[in-house]
Scaffold this active site. Structure first.
Site, PDB file in Angstrom:
ATOM      1  N   ASP A 291       0.861  -0.982  -0.125  1.00  0.00           N
ATOM      2  CA  ASP A 291       0.029  -0.045  -0.030  1.00  0.00           C
ATOM      3  C   ASP A 291       0.929   1.050  -0.035  1.00  0.00           C
ATOM      4  OD1 ASP A 291      -2.268   1.562   0.154  1.00  0.00           O
ATOM      5  OD2 ASP A 291      -3.301   0.455   1.329  1.00  0.00           O
ATOM      6  N   GLU A 497     -11.202   6.520   4.197  1.00  0.00           N
ATOM      7  CA  GLU A 497     -10.169   5.532   5.052  1.00  0.00           C
ATOM      8  C   GLU A 497     -10.241   6.231   6.674  1.00  0.00           C
ATOM      9  OE1 GLU A 497      -6.368   4.971   3.315  1.00  0.00           O
ATOM     10  OE2 GLU A 497      -6.905   5.767   1.493  1.00  0.00           O
TER      11      GLU A 497
END
Ligand SMILES: *[C@@H]1O[C@H](CO)[C@@H](O)[C@H](O)[C@H]1NC(C)=O
Ligand SMILES: *[C@@H]1O[C@H](CO)[C@@H](O)[C@H](O)[C@H]1NC(C)=O
Ligand SMILES: *[C@@H]1O[C@H](CO)[C@@H](O)[C@H](O)[C@H]1NC(C)=O
Ligand SMILES: *[C@@H]1O[C@H](CO)[C@@H](O)[C@H](O)[C@H]1NC(C)=O
Ligand SMILES: *[C@@H]1O[C@H](CO)[C@@H](O)[C@H](O)[C@H]1NC(C)=O
Ligand SMILES: *[C@@H]1O[C@H](CO)[C@@H](O)[C@H](O)[C@H]1NC(C)=O
Ligand SMILES: *[C@@H]1O[C@H](CO)[C@@H](O)[C@H](O)[C@H]1NC(C)=O
Ligand SMILES: *[C@@H]1O[C@H](CO)[C@@H](O)[C@H](O)[C@H]1NC(C)=O
Length: 611
Positions: A291, A497
């Site tokens: 990521d 997020e």
């Protein structure tokens, strides 16, 4: 934090163009008639260590060209030119290895102005329709190709077990079976793999997909983003792993590792799961990508010993690293780790082989540059129609009058006067949610092309029906106006997020006061626009009909299609609708299961007779 990346290009420009051209016919790796493995082996044998390590880097595009992201009105041609500009750099490097360019297209090609924005995954989970999701994958691939891009960081196959998580809407369901079925988006994005379990990308109208985030991202404590998933091995395998197994069977070409930890161990450093399980046991043959800055965050605080992080990440089995900042430092570190044998060269070769394989099957060596072929696919009417169909099928009817004998929905189209109220009735940004043109989404109608729920209602009703729109009316106004009924559209503001982590899950003001002011004074339908179930029980008795619309995207007409009975309600809850947040986490199958509306719940209506 928009994750768009380019591989490191052209850091070794060693030879002149003429000699490349002359030698080209001799190079096996450039010959599409050679078998894949021959091409990979040939190319690998020609690469220096520095060139190999260069293949393992993705730079964040924001570092390269910030201006295109700042300008919402960038056209597809602007994107193509930018991508081709990067690709030109790669092609002029010594071996001419093309780059692979990735973007977060998580509900359509959401970073691009005028693209079709599909419902977020939670809404698609409510449709229970894997074939629909596959068609959305195909449409998304075409829109992404319209801008010259060939790789998407999607699908998110998280199994969200706690709606307090800010990414819960990126998850199709709390139920692993639904998530597993929705991996049908992968053959939509990539094409139907002819051979099970072998990475496959079917042509220039397809893109490389990325199943994410491996593994357990949706199981963190209290839904805290990037936190710790505490579960035994059996639980990990039965809840969070099936989506990966099925993605691999369907030929997914890349998999992204999760920021989160499993029982206290960072996934980015987990050799047992990334190498032993994913690559060796599940036999995944594509590449594993980190990521954004994920390897840096192996230590806490991030980068406190970057050499350690790089060593742990690459040793765990990560093949490509998304590096937002400093690739020279990374290349120096990996070079010295290989020279000191802390990282065996076989590990580097494995990583590069996997990356080259995906580049070959993407056809990048034959067709590295984007052209105008798919330009008219961006935001096409066919895709908007598909998104509208998805919206219709995603709506879940939670209440429809006091009982089955007194349904409120569908509403009549022909009446004297109706009220439309609420913060979310006329706001495309809210309706699209996070990951729409910006990371955290938009708060208004100025940056997306589409239909708000209000304008969908206006189109649906009879021209003689008067629509009064008031964002947050008071009770006196409602009483004074003799409305036939009211439609109240409220919910969550956009988020993405960790910014969406939320421990109270209440509808923010003025949403609740709008419900209170309108419902009770007039017959009311409440439509909730949200990424997850929210606290509604205290208000339920005064609401006449209740609809969960999730985050429907740009095609708000789909909401009106169903409310006014052109189509029936068919959606089923992809998540448990809790009564109070202290019940969380609470998922279908739990011993203490006591929901307001259980997983799978959803009232149905018949389409109204031609109105
Ligand atoms: C890429 O290179 C080709 C040939 O050198 C050139 O014609 C083209 O304009 C370049 N494209 C971009 C976007 O830089
Ligand atoms: C989880 O969140 C807590 C509270 O913010 C933090 O102290 C802890 O370090 C986090 N754990 C992980 C594994 O990220
Ligand atoms: C950083 O990590 C490397 C690799 O594990 C190790 O050799 C080094 O001693 C560490 N440095 C510090 C300051 O801890
Ligand atoms: C990148 O890393 C190199 C090597 O550690 C260092 O010299 C340089 O200052 C760094 N650059 C940035 C922009 O951080
Ligand atoms: C709608 O209702 C009005 C008033 O009752 C009537 O005049 C009109 O014909 C109706 N329209 C339709 C399409 O039924
Ligand atoms: C869009 O509208 C919002 C809120 O009115 C404003 O803050 C933002 O700057 C606008 N963006 C553009 C690109 O016009
Ligand atoms: C309110 O509207 C209804 C039709 O919806 C009508 O029959 C009634 O006369 C209206 N009342 C007032 C006070 O305008
Ligand atoms: C609920 O939590 C969110 C996110 O932390 C916060 O912004 C909001 O103010 C909270 N609302 C209430 C009513 O506590």
């Amino acid at each position: 934090m928009v994750r768009v990346s380019i591989p490191l290009v052209g850091f070794l420009l060693l030879c002149c163009l003429a000699s490349v051209t002359r030698a080209e016919t001799l190079l096996k790796y450039k010959d599409p008639k050679q078998p894949l493995n021959v091409r990979i082996r040939d190319l690998l044998s020609r690469m220096t260590l520095a060139e190999k390590i260069g293949q393992m880097v993705q730079l964040d595009r924001v570092a390269a060209t910030p201006e295109i992201m700042r300008d919402y009105s960038a056209t597809p041609q602007d994107w193509i030119q930018m991508v081709n500009g990067f690709q030109n750099g790669s092609l002029s490097s010594r071996l001419g290895i093309p780059m692979i360019y990735g973007i977060d297209a998580v509900h359509g090609h959401n970073n691009v102005y005028k693209a079709t924005v599909f419902p977020h995954n939670v809404g698609l989970g409510a449709t229970r329709d894997p074939h629909l999701v596959k068609r959305i994958g195909s449409a998304t691939a075409l829109e992404v190709r319209a801008t010259g891009i060939n790789y998407v960081f999607a699908p998110c196959i998280a199994v969200c077990r706690d709606p307090r998580w800010g990414r819960c809407y990126e998850s199709y369901s709390e139920d692993p079976t639904i998530v597993r079925k929705m991996t049908e988006i992968i053959p939509g994005l990539q094409g139907d793999a002819p051979k099970k379990g072998v990475p496959y990308i079917g042509g220039r109208d397809k893109v490389a997909a990325c199943a994410k985030h491996f593994v357990g991202d949706g199981g963190t404590v209290k839904g805290i983003d990037e936190n710790n998933t505490v579960i035994d091995y059996h639980g990990l395998l039965s809840i969070h792993m099936p989506g990966y197994y099925h993605s691999i069977i369907k030929g997914v070409s890349t998999i992204m590792v999760s920021y989160s930890s499993w029982n206290g161990r960072k996934m980015h450093a987990n050799h047992d799961l990334v190498t032993k399980f994913l690559k060796d046991t599940l036999n995944f043959r594509g590449f594993v990508i980190s990521d954004w800055e994920g390897v840096d965050r192996i230590t806490s605080p991030a980068r406190s010993n970057y050499t350690y992080s790089v060593l742990k990440g690459i040793s765990a089995g990560i093949d490509m690293l998304m590096l937002p900042y400093n690739h020279t430092e990374f290349i120096d570190i990996v070079t010295s780790l290989v020279k000191s044998k802390a990282i065996p060269i076989s590990r580097i070769n494995d990583a590069v082989r996997r990356i080259l394989k995906v580049k070959f099957i993407l056809g990048l060596f034959e067709n590295p540059l984007a052209d105008q072929t798919f330009l008219d696919q961006l935001g096409s009417q066919a895709h908007r129609d598909l998104a509208r169909e998805a919206v219709r099928k995603s709506l879940v009817l939670l209440k429809n009058g006091e009982n089955a004998d007194s349904p409120v929905l569908p509403l009549p189209k022909n009446t004297s006067r109706i009220l439309v109220a609420g913060t979310h009735a006329n706001n495309l940004g809210y309706q699209c949610g996070g990951w729409t043109l910006t990371w955290q989404g938009l708060r208004g109608n100025n940056n997306s092309e589409g239909t708000t729920i209000l304008s969908g209602i206006s189109t649906a009703v009879d021209p003689s029906t008067e629509i009064i729109y008031s964002e947050s009316p008071n009770a006196d106004f409602v009483k004074a106006n003799n409305f036939s009924y009211a439609i109240v559209v409220v919910g969550e503001p956009p988020y993405a997020e960790m910014a969406g982590d939320n421990l109270n899950l209440t509808i923010p003001e003025p949403g609740l006061s709008t419900i209170t002011n309108v419902c009770g004074s007039v017959k009311c339908v409440v439509v909730i626009v949200s990424g997850r179930p929210l606290v509604i029980e205290p208000y339920l008795s005064r609401i006449d009909a209740l609809v969960a619309a999730w985050l429907p995207g740009t095609e708000g007409q789909g909401v009106a299609d169903v409310i006014f009975g052109d189509y029936g309600f068919t959606g089923k809850l992809p998540r448990t609708w809790f009564k109070t947040v202290d019940q969380l986490p609470m998922n279908v199958g739990d011993d203490h299961y006591d929901p307001l509306f259980p997983f799978g719940f959803g009232l149905t209506t018949e389409p109204a007779k031609s109105s």
